[in-house]
Design a protein around this motif. Structure first.
Motif, PDB file in Angstrom:
ATOM      1  N   SER A 125      61.244  85.340 -93.470  1.00  0.00           N
ATOM      2  CA  SER A 125      61.599  84.156 -92.690  1.00  0.00           C
ATOM      3  C   SER A 125      62.235  84.612 -91.396  1.00  0.00           C
ATOM      4  CB  SER A 125      62.531  83.245 -93.485  1.00  0.00           C
ATOM      5  OG  SER A 125      62.700  81.994 -92.838  1.00  0.00           O
ATOM      6  N   GLY A 126      63.017  83.736 -90.771  1.00  0.00           N
ATOM      7  CA  GLY A 126      63.685  84.104 -89.533  1.00  0.00           C
ATOM      8  C   GLY A 126      64.178  82.864 -88.826  1.00  0.00           C
ATOM      9  N   VAL A 127      64.955  83.100 -87.780  1.00  0.00           N
ATOM     10  CA  VAL A 127      65.506  81.983 -86.994  1.00  0.00           C
ATOM     11  C   VAL A 127      65.540  82.386 -85.523  1.00  0.00           C
ATOM     12  CG1 VAL A 127      66.992  81.283 -88.923  1.00  0.00           C
ATOM     13  CG2 VAL A 127      67.954  82.698 -87.116  1.00  0.00           C
ATOM     14  N   PHE A 128      65.412  81.410 -84.606  1.00  0.00           N
ATOM     15  CA  PHE A 128      65.764  81.694 -83.216  1.00  0.00           C
ATOM     16  C   PHE A 128      67.239  82.072 -83.192  1.00  0.00           C
ATOM     17  CE2 PHE A 128      62.133  78.697 -82.230  1.00  0.00           C
ATOM     18  CZ  PHE A 128      61.299  79.693 -81.724  1.00  0.00           C
ATOM     19  N   ASP A 129      67.597  83.046 -82.353  1.00  0.00           N
ATOM     20  CA  ASP A 129      68.927  83.665 -82.525  1.00  0.00           C
ATOM     21  C   ASP A 129      70.086  82.712 -82.285  1.00  0.00           C
ATOM     22  OD1 ASP A 129      68.848  83.556 -79.757  1.00  0.00           O
ATOM     23  OD2 ASP A 129      69.581  85.613 -79.495  1.00  0.00           O
ATOM     24  N   TYR A 130      69.835  81.558 -81.656  1.00  0.00           N
ATOM     25  CA  TYR A 130      70.912  80.581 -81.421  1.00  0.00           C
ATOM     26  C   TYR A 130      71.106  79.616 -82.596  1.00  0.00           C
ATOM     27  CZ  TYR A 130      66.847  77.688 -80.362  1.00  0.00           C
ATOM     28  OH  TYR A 130      65.642  77.033 -80.460  1.00  0.00           O
ATOM     29  N   ASN A 131      70.235  79.702 -83.600  1.00  0.00           N
ATOM     30  CA  ASN A 131      70.233  78.683 -84.662  1.00  0.00           C
ATOM     31  C   ASN A 131      71.191  79.076 -85.804  1.00  0.00           C
ATOM     32  OD1 ASN A 131      69.650  76.650 -86.468  1.00  0.00           O
ATOM     33  ND2 ASN A 131      67.422  76.838 -86.277  1.00  0.00           N
ATOM     34  N   GLN A 132      72.474  78.840 -85.569  1.00  0.00           N
ATOM     35  CA  GLN A 132      73.502  79.270 -86.510  1.00  0.00           C
ATOM     36  C   GLN A 132      73.422  78.522 -87.848  1.00  0.00           C
ATOM     37  OE1 GLN A 132      75.710  81.807 -85.972  1.00  0.00           O
ATOM     38  NE2 GLN A 132      74.508  82.157 -84.131  1.00  0.00           N
ATOM     39  N   ALA A 133      73.074  77.234 -87.800  1.00  0.00           N
ATOM     40  CA  ALA A 133      73.021  76.455 -89.047  1.00  0.00           C
ATOM     41  C   ALA A 133      71.945  77.015 -89.979  1.00  0.00           C
ATOM     42  CB  ALA A 133      72.758  74.985 -88.750  1.00  0.00           C
ATOM     43  N   SER A 134      70.782  77.335 -89.404  1.00  0.00           N
ATOM     44  CA  SER A 134      69.699  77.857 -90.235  1.00  0.00           C
ATOM     45  C   SER A 134      70.029  79.260 -90.733  1.00  0.00           C
ATOM     46  CB  SER A 134      68.393  77.857 -89.442  1.00  0.00           C
ATOM     47  OG  SER A 134      67.325  78.225 -90.266  1.00  0.00           O
ATOM     48  N   MET A 135      70.663  80.050 -89.873  1.00  0.00           N
ATOM     49  CA  MET A 135      71.058  81.403 -90.296  1.00  0.00           C
ATOM     50  C   MET A 135      72.027  81.314 -91.472  1.00  0.00           C
ATOM     51  SD  MET A 135      70.186  84.366 -89.350  1.00  0.00           S
ATOM     52  CE  MET A 135      70.587  85.906 -90.087  1.00  0.00           C
ATOM     53  N   ARG A 136      72.923  80.344 -91.397  1.00  0.00           N
ATOM     54  CA  ARG A 136      73.912  80.167 -92.471  1.00  0.00           C
ATOM     55  C   ARG A 136      73.208  79.767 -93.785  1.00  0.00           C
ATOM     56  NH1 ARG A 136      77.753  81.584 -95.201  1.00  0.00           N
ATOM     57  NH2 ARG A 136      79.039  80.003 -96.171  1.00  0.00           N
ATOM     58  N   VAL A 137      72.236  78.885 -93.689  1.00  0.00           N
ATOM     59  CA  VAL A 137      71.458  78.503 -94.884  1.00  0.00           C
ATOM     60  C   VAL A 137      70.850  79.757 -95.516  1.00  0.00           C
ATOM     61  CG1 VAL A 137      69.366  77.306 -95.673  1.00  0.00           C
ATOM     62  CG2 VAL A 137      70.945  76.143 -94.116  1.00  0.00           C
TER      63      VAL A 137
END
Ligand code: COA
Length: 186
Positions: A125-137
């Motif tokens: 998976s992965g996240v755009f680096d600004y997406n803190q909520a998704s990174m936390r999930v």
């Protein structure tokens, strides 16, 4: 029909009846800007076209699930896309469903279904680096950062730094809380 359930949510493969609810979520730029392949603007014809591409029964590495409360309120979507024979996890919620722990709860059930049933060497998976909520999930579920890349956001028509992540079954079992620990009083 394939159905997964948690304390507060249930999930089933998406149906054409979900088109309006999908469009209501994905027409919101605050949702689509975080997803690589969703255009903006987005309307019901985009949702219908996407639903037409979903097979009735998908390979587990391509299985998508619409997420609902037990009161049948559509919350969003989660699921896998097969990338080089690995399941790639992607997900979104309508903003009305944010901040309740729903995404962690839904993804926990989805990942448990995959690892306990069909099986997979790992989930990517992965996240755009600004997406803190998704990174936390993802961190709560045991995902680890493995690399950095650049990914295009269709909605924003722009490239962004992207954090690439992956999850093995043992990392999930070590890190992921039990379902009762996932419950948040709302
Ligand atoms: C990302 C998204 C799915 C999160 O859904 P959610 O149900 O609100 O997520 P959860 O409540 O399960 O967990 C969110 C966690 O992030 C935290 N969080 C939320 N906003 C945050 C921010 N700006 N910075 C840091 N942490 C944040 C929350 O506090 C929570 O952590 P906690 O349980 O430790 O308190 C939702 O915001 C969404 O759909 N966004 C648009 C689409 C998207 O980004 N999809 C993912 C693409 S990779």
């Amino acid at each position: 029909m394939l159905k997964l359930a948690t304390d507060r949510l249930y999930m089933r493969p998406p149906l054409m009846d979900d088109a309006a609810a999908i469009a209501a979520a994905l027409s919101n730029f605050e949702v689509s800007k975080n997803l690589a392949f969703v255009p903006h603007p987005y309307d019901i014809s985009d949702a219908v076209a996407w639903l037409e591409r979903q097979p009735a029964l998908a390979h587990p590495f391509d299985q998508k699930f619409a997420i609902f409360t037990h009161e049948d309120q559509f919350c969003g979507m989660t699921g896998f896309t097969n990338k080089n024979d690995l399941p790639s996890l992607g997900y979104y919620l309508h903003p009305d469903a944010w901040g309740k722990g729903y995404m962690t709860e839904a993804n926990w059930a989805l990942i448990k279904w995959l690892f306990d049933g069909p099986g997979a060497p790992k989930i990517i998976s992965g996240v755009f680096d600004y997406n803190q909520a998704s990174m936390r999930v993802q961190k709560k579920l045991g995902f680890q950062t493995v690399s950095q890349s650049v990914m295009h956001s269709l909605a924003q028509s722009k490239d962004f730094a992207h954090i690439d992540t992956e999850l093995t079954q043992s990392a999930f079992e070590n890190a992921a809380p039990t379902l009762s620990e996932l419950r948040k009083d709302t």
